[in-house]
Scaffold this active site. Sequence first.
Site, PDB file in Angstrom:
ATOM      1  N   ASN A  10      -4.297  -0.115  -5.205  1.00 28.28           N
ATOM      2  CA  ASN A  10      -4.907   0.327  -6.465  1.00 28.28           C
ATOM      3  C   ASN A  10      -4.596  -0.645  -7.606  1.00 28.28           C
ATOM      4  O   ASN A  10      -4.175  -0.252  -8.691  1.00 28.28           O
ATOM      5  CB  ASN A  10      -4.441   1.744  -6.813  1.00 28.28           C
ATOM      6  N   GLU A  36      -7.861  -3.091  -2.207  1.00 24.95           N
ATOM      7  CA  GLU A  36      -8.073  -2.906  -3.638  1.00 24.95           C
ATOM      8  C   GLU A  36      -7.042  -3.708  -4.445  1.00 24.95           C
ATOM      9  O   GLU A  36      -6.403  -3.204  -5.361  1.00 24.95           O
ATOM     10  CB  GLU A  36      -8.058  -1.426  -4.030  1.00 24.95           C
ATOM     11  N   ASP A 153      -8.449   1.181   4.079  1.00 28.86           N
ATOM     12  CA  ASP A 153      -9.059   2.316   3.394  1.00 28.86           C
ATOM     13  C   ASP A 153     -10.508   2.410   3.866  1.00 28.86           C
ATOM     14  O   ASP A 153     -11.373   1.679   3.395  1.00 28.86           O
ATOM     15  CB  ASP A 153      -8.977   2.102   1.881  1.00 28.86           C
ATOM     16  N   ASN A 155     -12.390   5.051   3.480  1.00 28.99           N
ATOM     17  CA  ASN A 155     -13.129   5.844   2.478  1.00 28.99           C
ATOM     18  C   ASN A 155     -14.051   6.895   3.094  1.00 28.99           C
ATOM     19  O   ASN A 155     -15.089   7.232   2.522  1.00 28.99           O
ATOM     20  CB  ASN A 155     -13.909   4.924   1.530  1.00 28.99           C
ATOM     21  N   HIS A 256      -2.496   5.840  -3.300  1.00 29.63           N
ATOM     22  CA  HIS A 256      -2.458   5.928  -1.836  1.00 29.63           C
ATOM     23  C   HIS A 256      -1.014   5.752  -1.367  1.00 29.63           C
ATOM     24  O   HIS A 256      -0.175   5.204  -2.095  1.00 29.63           O
ATOM     25  CB  HIS A 256      -3.291   4.811  -1.200  1.00 29.63           C
TER      26      HIS A 256
END
Length: 265
Positions: A10, A36, A153, A155, A256
């Site tokens: 993140n 990310e 990830d 998603n 996360h």
Amino acid sequence: MLTVSTVNVNGMRAAAKKGFVEWLAATGADVVACQEVRAETDLLPDEVREPEGWHAFHAPCEQKGRAGVSLYSRVEPESVRIGFDAPEFAESGRYLEATFAEVVVASLYLPSGDVGTPRQEEKERFMAAFLPYLTDLRGKAEADGREVLVVGDWNIAHAEVDLKNWRTNRKNSGFLPEERAWLGRVYEEAGYADVQRRLDPEGPGPYTWWSYRGKAFDNDAGWRIDLHVASPGLADRCESIQVERAATYAERWSDHAPVTAVYNI
């Protein structure tokens, strides 16, 4: 033994200040995949761009401040690939793959999507292009005597046991019927395995992402979207898999949690 950890940070520069650097120094993982990252490589602090004791590889997004994946390995891989067979996503910072003697390990950041917007259309195009690549990747690796592990990830929450509030998310990106069906095709058609579900088929969870809004973390109202997706031979040799959930909200350095698995290879 091979220990692999994956985590959506993140924003790597923010995570580095909040505890990622200390976590990386303490981890027993042989390979760490990050998603990310959201920074060009030259803007990353030295301690995450080229950390001591690691071979580091970064695939930033051509759009500044978006996406970006990284991979750290204690052993230098034989080769590294950025992107897959889709020109649209060649420099999107969503896929980085490293080939080792016995296994191919990839860091994936699948688009998050947003129903009714171009972001969802982008996610759908990515999925359409990525599935055949996964099939080809497994076939080529098998011919070379290697296993495959795609972590990151994804998603998408595949089943109701993969998110706390599934009833209210049935029309939201990440839990749409067509997305769940696509992930099912990764397992059934492309022949991969969800490593967590091999060891814990019932659930619920364990969740890997919790919104910063409200008290989602304190109430464990999360989603299981950070996955280890492996060729069956490698999945069968997983000794353990753990979500490294922070003890408290204040100790989080990302929304996360790292997911770490040990494989007997």
